[in-house]
Design a protein around this motif. Sequence first.
Motif, mmCIF file in Angstrom:
data_model
loop_
_atom_site.group_PDB
_atom_site.id
_atom_site.type_symbol
_atom_site.label_atom_id
_atom_site.label_comp_id
_atom_site.label_asym_id
_atom_site.label_seq_id
_atom_site.Cartn_x
_atom_site.Cartn_y
_atom_site.Cartn_z
ATOM 1 N N HIS A 143 0.811 -1.219 0.000
ATOM 2 C CA HIS A 143 0.000 0.000 0.000
ATOM 3 C C HIS A 143 0.844 1.267 0.000
ATOM 4 O O HIS A 143 0.323 2.353 0.239
ATOM 5 N N ASN A 144 2.142 1.147 -0.261
ATOM 6 C CA ASN A 144 3.001 2.325 -0.336
ATOM 7 C C ASN A 144 2.674 3.162 -1.566
ATOM 8 O O ASN A 144 2.209 2.650 -2.585
ATOM 9 N N SER A 145 2.975 4.451 -1.474
ATOM 10 C CA SER A 145 2.817 5.352 -2.621
ATOM 11 C C SER A 145 4.004 6.309 -2.641
ATOM 12 O O SER A 145 5.053 6.010 -2.055
ATOM 13 N N THR A 146 3.851 7.428 -3.274
ATOM 14 C CA THR A 146 4.923 8.424 -3.306
ATOM 15 C C THR A 146 4.826 9.408 -2.149
ATOM 16 O O THR A 146 5.628 10.332 -2.057
ATOM 17 N N ILE A 147 3.847 9.232 -1.277
ATOM 18 C CA ILE A 147 3.656 10.103 -0.117
ATOM 19 C C ILE A 147 4.084 9.366 1.140
ATOM 20 O O ILE A 147 3.665 8.230 1.379
ATOM 21 N N VAL A 148 4.919 10.015 1.948
ATOM 22 C CA VAL A 148 5.381 9.448 3.214
ATOM 23 C C VAL A 148 5.004 10.412 4.328
ATOM 24 O O VAL A 148 5.319 11.605 4.273
ATOM 25 N N SER A 149 4.326 9.902 5.339
ATOM 26 C CA SER A 149 3.870 10.706 6.472
ATOM 27 C C SER A 149 4.748 10.409 7.684
ATOM 28 O O SER A 149 4.819 9.277 8.144
ATOM 29 N N VAL A 150 5.425 11.441 8.199
ATOM 30 C CA VAL A 150 6.430 11.258 9.242
ATOM 31 C C VAL A 150 5.974 11.876 10.561
ATOM 32 O O VAL A 150 5.622 13.058 10.621
ATOM 33 N N GLN A 151 5.993 11.060 11.610
ATOM 34 C CA GLN A 151 5.649 11.533 12.954
ATOM 35 C C GLN A 151 6.893 12.097 13.629
ATOM 36 O O GLN A 151 7.922 11.423 13.711
ATOM 37 N N VAL A 152 6.823 13.341 14.082
ATOM 38 C CA VAL A 152 7.946 13.970 14.787
ATOM 39 C C VAL A 152 7.432 14.605 16.072
ATOM 40 O O VAL A 152 6.248 14.907 16.211
ATOM 41 N N ASP A 153 8.349 14.809 17.013
ATOM 42 C CA ASP A 153 7.963 15.395 18.299
ATOM 43 C C ASP A 153 7.591 16.861 18.177
ATOM 44 O O ASP A 153 6.695 17.342 18.865
#
Length: 372
Positions: free
Chosen positions: A316-326
Amino acid sequence: MLAADIRQLFPGLENTIYLNTATMNVGCAPARKAYEQAVERWTAGRFDWTEAEQDGEDARGMFAEIIGATAGEIAIVPSVSAAAGIVAANMPTAVRGESVVVAENEFASNYFPWLLLRERGYEIRSIAPAGEGVSAAEFGTAADGGTRLIAVSAVSSANGYRADLNAIGRVAAASGAWFFVDACQAAGAVPLDVVGAGVDFLASAGHKFLLGSRGMGYLYVRRDLLDSFHPVGPGWKAARKPAESFYGPAMDLSPTASRLDTSLAWFPALADRAALNIFRQFGTRMLLERNAELSLRLRNALTARGQSFEPISNDHNSTIVSVQVDDPGAVMERFREANVVASLRAGRIRLAVHFYNLEEELDRVAQLIAHP
């Protein structure tokens, strides 16, 4: 060599790391030239609208190639919401037990038009995703024999989750429902095959991964549905012979999806045609393969630096990556100082790669996220 050849078409990226294509692409040199020439001719009283109309037809055909359709199945519309509105307007008043199934976290353009169908008697079944995105199994549980439409984003604009369109298409077919796909974050970014997936309608705006500008969009309508599908607010563009249909009294509508066209935005049409030609120049398959390679490079770079990002399985990967940061604000400030352009979505850093990005840029961004 491919990367160098592509970058020559995007001179504005010389000092910028651009990872915001999910919002709007970086304008390419051919599109800019098309705009500049159009403005010059317009201000000199020499603008040729018939040339723009022909470029719109060329763009229609190029989009069709990208999604595996034919030009006769493509309508030109300004946006996904306009496309969804046309489909919604063609749904008759519901009888008891008829429903529409859609994820509750859909982008508004693929959500609000369906909610309005409550006024026509439809039950709107909004699915809360149990995991990274709504699975085909969850759609299958929500749909039944009374379901008349299933709507889904091919790729989520929030976290990049890529839906299994083939599996959801089978759910729609089993229910006898229309299958509507919002491809705004997918067309030009990941492979699409409307025939193989059993898609009835697919819509996309042109100003994201398709390299065009705001004002041009596309609606695919499966050929079998065209005869019974009615335009909303038809004008001369909806006619069988548009150039002969400026005035009444007769109305002879096009037998193709162009019967659903809105009046063409001429400047964006010129730019879209020039931009979409990049897909033909390099080959759509090659460009999409590069997208997949760049996406993997970014994920690997983030993982190597111990960075957490939205856990989406490989399927289910795409060209968009969602990154969780503090501290998202601090990361965005570092990005601004380093000339990195990205977005915040749902409290996370959203990174959207496209084939004009470079591998070393992705490594640099991962470093900026991990190290203040």
